[in-house]
Design a protein around this motif. Structure first.
Motif, PDB file in Angstrom:
ATOM      1  N   SER A   8       0.832  -1.203   0.000  1.00  0.00           N
ATOM      2  CA  SER A   8       0.000   0.000   0.000  1.00  0.00           C
ATOM      3  C   SER A   8       0.868   1.256   0.000  1.00  0.00           C
ATOM      4  O   SER A   8       2.081   1.205   0.227  1.00  0.00           O
ATOM      5  CB  SER A   8      -0.900   0.019   1.239  1.00  0.00           C
ATOM      6  OG  SER A   8      -0.107   0.256   2.401  1.00  0.00           O
ATOM      7  N   PHE A   9       0.217   2.370  -0.217  1.00  0.00           N
ATOM      8  CA  PHE A   9       0.872   3.681  -0.185  1.00  0.00           C
ATOM      9  C   PHE A   9       1.563   3.890   1.162  1.00  0.00           C
ATOM     10  O   PHE A   9       2.742   4.253   1.221  1.00  0.00           O
ATOM     11  CB  PHE A   9      -0.191   4.764  -0.432  1.00  0.00           C
ATOM     12  CG  PHE A   9       0.347   6.152  -0.492  1.00  0.00           C
ATOM     13  CD1 PHE A   9       0.853   6.671  -1.669  1.00  0.00           C
ATOM     14  CD2 PHE A   9       0.333   6.964   0.638  1.00  0.00           C
ATOM     15  CE1 PHE A   9       1.348   7.973  -1.726  1.00  0.00           C
ATOM     16  CE2 PHE A   9       0.821   8.256   0.591  1.00  0.00           C
ATOM     17  CZ  PHE A   9       1.328   8.758  -0.598  1.00  0.00           C
ATOM     18  N   LYS A  10       0.832   3.625   2.231  1.00  0.00           N
ATOM     19  CA  LYS A  10       1.375   3.814   3.586  1.00  0.00           C
ATOM     20  C   LYS A  10       2.574   2.899   3.829  1.00  0.00           C
ATOM     21  O   LYS A  10       3.588   3.323   4.395  1.00  0.00           O
ATOM     22  CB  LYS A  10       0.276   3.552   4.619  1.00  0.00           C
ATOM     23  CG  LYS A  10       0.677   3.831   6.033  1.00  0.00           C
ATOM     24  CD  LYS A  10      -0.506   3.635   6.971  1.00  0.00           C
ATOM     25  CE  LYS A  10      -0.102   3.948   8.392  1.00  0.00           C
ATOM     26  NZ  LYS A  10      -1.220   3.805   9.329  1.00  0.00           N
ATOM     27  N   GLU A  11       2.467   1.656   3.387  1.00  0.00           N
ATOM     28  CA  GLU A  11       3.575   0.709   3.545  1.00  0.00           C
ATOM     29  C   GLU A  11       4.800   1.145   2.744  1.00  0.00           C
ATOM     30  O   GLU A  11       5.936   0.992   3.185  1.00  0.00           O
ATOM     31  CB  GLU A  11       3.147  -0.697   3.118  1.00  0.00           C
ATOM     32  CG  GLU A  11       2.128  -1.323   4.035  1.00  0.00           C
ATOM     33  CD  GLU A  11       1.485  -2.574   3.452  1.00  0.00           C
ATOM     34  OE1 GLU A  11       1.134  -3.460   4.248  1.00  0.00           O
ATOM     35  OE2 GLU A  11       1.329  -2.658   2.206  1.00  0.00           O
ATOM     36  N   PRO A  20       4.534  11.043   2.530  1.00  0.00           N
ATOM     37  CA  PRO A  20       3.502  10.868   1.506  1.00  0.00           C
ATOM     38  C   PRO A  20       3.649  11.893   0.372  1.00  0.00           C
ATOM     39  O   PRO A  20       3.443  11.562  -0.793  1.00  0.00           O
ATOM     40  CB  PRO A  20       2.190  11.073   2.275  1.00  0.00           C
ATOM     41  CG  PRO A  20       2.529  10.652   3.675  1.00  0.00           C
ATOM     42  CD  PRO A  20       3.960  11.113   3.876  1.00  0.00           C
ATOM     43  N   ARG A  21       4.030  13.097   0.731  1.00  0.00           N
ATOM     44  CA  ARG A  21       4.204  14.142  -0.285  1.00  0.00           C
ATOM     45  C   ARG A  21       5.282  13.745  -1.295  1.00  0.00           C
ATOM     46  O   ARG A  21       5.117  13.936  -2.501  1.00  0.00           O
ATOM     47  CB  ARG A  21       4.570  15.456   0.405  1.00  0.00           C
ATOM     48  CG  ARG A  21       4.704  16.603  -0.534  1.00  0.00           C
ATOM     49  CD  ARG A  21       5.010  17.876   0.203  1.00  0.00           C
ATOM     50  NE  ARG A  21       5.107  18.982  -0.737  1.00  0.00           N
ATOM     51  CZ  ARG A  21       5.542  20.159  -0.435  1.00  0.00           C
ATOM     52  NH1 ARG A  21       5.912  20.451   0.798  1.00  0.00           N
ATOM     53  NH2 ARG A  21       5.606  21.101  -1.346  1.00  0.00           N
ATOM     54  N   THR A  22       6.391  13.195  -0.800  1.00  0.00           N
ATOM     55  CA  THR A  22       7.470  12.764  -1.686  1.00  0.00           C
ATOM     56  C   THR A  22       6.985  11.675  -2.625  1.00  0.00           C
ATOM     57  O   THR A  22       7.210  11.732  -3.839  1.00  0.00           O
ATOM     58  CB  THR A  22       8.674  12.263  -0.861  1.00  0.00           C
ATOM     59  OG1 THR A  22       9.190  13.351  -0.107  1.00  0.00           O
ATOM     60  CG2 THR A  22       9.764  11.689  -1.744  1.00  0.00           C
ATOM     61  N   LEU A  23       6.296  10.697  -2.076  1.00  0.00           N
ATOM     62  CA  LEU A  23       5.813   9.588  -2.896  1.00  0.00           C
ATOM     63  C   LEU A  23       4.822  10.077  -3.953  1.00  0.00           C
ATOM     64  O   LEU A  23       4.899   9.682  -5.124  1.00  0.00           O
ATOM     65  CB  LEU A  23       5.174   8.536  -1.989  1.00  0.00           C
ATOM     66  CG  LEU A  23       5.110   7.123  -2.518  1.00  0.00           C
ATOM     67  CD1 LEU A  23       6.470   6.613  -2.980  1.00  0.00           C
ATOM     68  CD2 LEU A  23       4.544   6.201  -1.454  1.00  0.00           C
ATOM     69  N   ARG A  24       3.914  10.971  -3.547  1.00  0.00           N
ATOM     70  CA  ARG A  24       2.959  11.532  -4.506  1.00  0.00           C
ATOM     71  C   ARG A  24       3.686  12.318  -5.590  1.00  0.00           C
ATOM     72  O   ARG A  24       3.321  12.261  -6.761  1.00  0.00           O
ATOM     73  CB  ARG A  24       1.945  12.435  -3.805  1.00  0.00           C
ATOM     74  CG  ARG A  24       0.798  11.688  -3.188  1.00  0.00           C
ATOM     75  CD  ARG A  24      -0.305  12.663  -2.763  1.00  0.00           C
ATOM     76  NE  ARG A  24      -0.773  12.362  -1.438  1.00  0.00           N
ATOM     77  CZ  ARG A  24      -0.266  12.797  -0.292  1.00  0.00           C
ATOM     78  NH1 ARG A  24       0.756  13.623  -0.273  1.00  0.00           N
ATOM     79  NH2 ARG A  24      -0.791  12.439   0.853  1.00  0.00           N
ATOM     80  N   TYR A  25       4.732  13.068  -5.207  1.00  0.00           N
ATOM     81  CA  TYR A  25       5.485  13.858  -6.184  1.00  0.00           C
ATOM     82  C   TYR A  25       6.183  12.949  -7.197  1.00  0.00           C
ATOM     83  O   TYR A  25       6.150  13.225  -8.397  1.00  0.00           O
ATOM     84  CB  TYR A  25       6.504  14.759  -5.480  1.00  0.00           C
ATOM     85  CG  TYR A  25       7.226  15.665  -6.439  1.00  0.00           C
ATOM     86  CD1 TYR A  25       6.543  16.683  -7.101  1.00  0.00           C
ATOM     87  CD2 TYR A  25       8.572  15.492  -6.712  1.00  0.00           C
ATOM     88  CE1 TYR A  25       7.199  17.506  -8.006  1.00  0.00           C
ATOM     89  CE2 TYR A  25       9.230  16.311  -7.615  1.00  0.00           C
ATOM     90  CZ  TYR A  25       8.532  17.318  -8.252  1.00  0.00           C
ATOM     91  OH  TYR A  25       9.173  18.127  -9.153  1.00  0.00           O
TER      92      TYR A  25
END
Length: 132
Positions: A8-11, A20-25
């Protein structure tokens, strides 16, 4: 598909210690392409491998655009032109890192010298105070 990882995103954030911001970017600039189910994002082994390369590239000091090129090269293993492009990127970065290390070594040396001057000055002052 046995052994197919899907996190998952959180994992993914926890696994790589990123916000989360870095991953979304990274997704926004198309370095990562997670699977989507509604609003949920899931990362496969491919995306985990890409994230490892992204973070390694950041550690090496590459820009995100250079990392994008690196990921393209990674996706086409064995093509001579891609490998030559990678070698050029690596050589440029090695030169830059060497330059930075030399500058840092000079700075450290200067700071050591300045510190030793301060220690010697304090020792002189203590000797002068003892004579008074």
């Amino acid at each position: 598909m046995p052994d197919q990882i899907r996190i998952s995103f959180k994992e993914m954030c926890a696994k790589f210690d990123v916000t989360p911001r870095t991953l979304r970017y990274y997704e926004y600039i198309e370095l990562l392409a997670p699977e989507r189910e509604g609003r949920a994002r899931f990362y496969t082994a491919r995306e985990v491998a890409r994230m490892k390369l992204i973070l390694r590239g950041r550690r090496f000091g590459f820009s995100l655009e250079e990392i994008r090129q690196w990921l393209l090269i990674y996706g086409h293993k064995g093509e001579r032109s891609q490998l030559e492009a990678w070698l050029g990127m690596a050589d440029r970065q090695l030169l830059e890192l060497t330059r930075q290390r030399e500058a840092l070594d000079r700075t450290i040396s200067d700071l050591h010298a300045l510190r030793e001057t301060a220690v010697a000055e304090m020792a002189r002052d203590e000797g002068a105070d003892a004579e008074d």
